[in-house]
Design a protein around this motif. Sequence first.
Motif, PDB file in Angstrom:
ATOM      1  N   UNK A  60       0.817  -1.218   0.000  1.00  0.00           N
ATOM      2  CA  UNK A  60       0.000   0.000   0.000  1.00  0.00           C
ATOM      3  C   UNK A  60       0.850   1.267   0.000  1.00  0.00           C
ATOM      4  N   UNK A  61       2.127   1.155   0.380  1.00  0.00           N
ATOM      5  CA  UNK A  61       2.991   2.331   0.448  1.00  0.00           C
ATOM      6  C   UNK A  61       3.794   2.530  -0.834  1.00  0.00           C
ATOM      7  N   UNK A  62       3.328   1.969  -1.947  1.00  0.00           N
ATOM      8  CA  UNK A  62       4.088   2.064  -3.196  1.00  0.00           C
ATOM      9  C   UNK A  62       4.334   3.516  -3.583  1.00  0.00           C
ATOM     10  N   UNK A  63       3.286   4.341  -3.601  1.00  0.00           N
ATOM     11  CA  UNK A  63       3.436   5.728  -4.053  1.00  0.00           C
ATOM     12  C   UNK A  63       4.376   6.511  -3.141  1.00  0.00           C
ATOM     13  N   UNK A  64       4.256   6.302  -1.837  1.00  0.00           N
ATOM     14  CA  UNK A  64       5.111   7.018  -0.892  1.00  0.00           C
ATOM     15  C   UNK A  64       6.563   6.601  -1.078  1.00  0.00           C
ATOM     16  N   UNK A  65       6.789   5.294  -1.189  1.00  0.00           N
ATOM     17  CA  UNK A  65       8.154   4.801  -1.357  1.00  0.00           C
ATOM     18  C   UNK A  65       8.748   5.267  -2.677  1.00  0.00           C
ATOM     19  N   UNK A  66       7.942   5.304  -3.744  1.00  0.00           N
ATOM     20  CA  UNK A  66       8.434   5.767  -5.037  1.00  0.00           C
ATOM     21  C   UNK A  66       8.862   7.228  -4.946  1.00  0.00           C
ATOM     22  N   UNK A  67       8.064   8.049  -4.277  1.00  0.00           N
ATOM     23  CA  UNK A  67       8.435   9.462  -4.127  1.00  0.00           C
ATOM     24  C   UNK A  67       9.724   9.608  -3.341  1.00  0.00           C
ATOM     25  N   UNK A  68       9.887   8.805  -2.299  1.00  0.00           N
ATOM     26  CA  UNK A  68      11.103   8.886  -1.493  1.00  0.00           C
ATOM     27  C   UNK A  68      12.339   8.562  -2.326  1.00  0.00           C
ATOM     28  N   UNK A  69      12.269   7.498  -3.093  1.00  0.00           N
ATOM     29  CA  UNK A  69      13.411   7.096  -3.902  1.00  0.00           C
ATOM     30  C   UNK A  69      13.722   8.118  -4.991  1.00  0.00           C
TER      31      UNK A  69
END
Length: 487
Positions: free
Chosen positions: A378-387
């Motif tokens: 569920x945290x795909x979008x958040x993790x993508x932004x972080x990277x």
Amino acid sequence: MATCPPYPTQPSGSGPARVGGRPPHAHWWQRRRVRYGALAALLALSGLVILALVRRQTGTEGFLVGLGLAVLPVPLLVAAFRWLDRVDPGPWRNMVFAFAWGACAAALIAIVANSFATKWIATATADPASADTLGATVIAPIVEESAKAAAVLLVFLFRRRDFTGIVDGVVIAGVTATGFAFTENILYLGTAFGADQMAGGRGIASVTAATFFVRVVMSPFAHPLFTVLTGIGFGIAATLTGERRRLRRLLLPPAGLLLAMGMHAFWNGSSTFGEFGFFAVYGAFMVPAFGLLTWLVVWTRQRELRAVREELPAYAAAGWLTPAEPFALGSMRARRLARDYAGHHLGKPAARTVAQYEAYATSLAFLRRRARLGRAGADFAVRERELLHEMWRRREVAQPALDHAARMTAPPVRVVAPPWPVYGVYGQSQRYARGAYGAYGQPNGPGMHAPGPPGAGSPATQHGTGAPGPAAPCPAYDPYNPYRTQP
């Protein structure tokens, strides 16, 4: 999947609930420093206890001799596992924890539990010889593999972001087993040295030389080979998501542990198969098993590099990466050349910056692959932004070096016109106009597209998620030193 804005933002509903404008006060035992301190104290205490137990059995002189001989294979094994982890390197603290757990906690559990079980069996059966055989072939594999598997389980549960596949499981399990074998070798070699001191054994014919040859020269990979099976079970489980695969995720780690116990028991029992039983098991079973697992891990590593080359062009099309970067990041030779090039021109900090950029880009590729296969959390979008944010901060240093590495390692591409042979150039500068991305196509997968960087005309701006703005003009490019530009 929805696109994400170019820079990470605080997701709604995440983080601790605020009361009166302040986050709730965390309990003292929930603080990271407290947990790390407690874990370090536990490992240090285990190390002191195992040190005292080994020294008590071997004596001071035997302990020092055993320590000096047992440490020889450790750098080679750790370097081998670190090499396997070069595509998506995990943090050093995980490897340090794994080695310390194997050398201290797991070794302490094993030496105490094995001694207690063997003595209990000898007392119950009144047959010390059979008790020793049973302890070596049944009790020791169960106790030792379970103790080593605990480190893999802890990293799997509490460092889940760093544990994403088979290679991660192999590395953590192998380093844990290397630490365990290090302590065990000190005990065996120190004991053998003490026996030689009492019997007068010297040189090649001594018990110490024979023990060193069998444990350090012939089979330094034995313990890592057993525990790697447990790591593979956890690694495959890490790639599975969804309710339908929940049963497989729960069963795979115990299955790997059972295989590790079985192989360990077979290896320990080889001495009971006759005069040449040990060498027969070594040649017919251990060496082929080692070769097969080595091939599996190397194949998995090449598959990871292929995933990087296949997933990152979507971000090059959106303007986050230069067109040359997916190729460079999918080649270990190009990565090394990029680090060396940045270090040569800008110093060691720049080389570290490029290494960090490569690690973040690899994690981004793996994240996108899991999303394309429907395995992202569920945290795909958040993790993508972080990277993406971490990569964007380092792009000024990393992108020119990667473009240079791509030109140095890519095969030449012949074009039709003009009539004489001309070879393609990979990458031009750090920023590209919108029209430069068309050759790479659009990201694959239903509804998936990469967010565009600020100021670039990218697919993200078409969906209203990127910051609109004209593309930056390309500076004049120096093919010999891309860090030197002209106005």
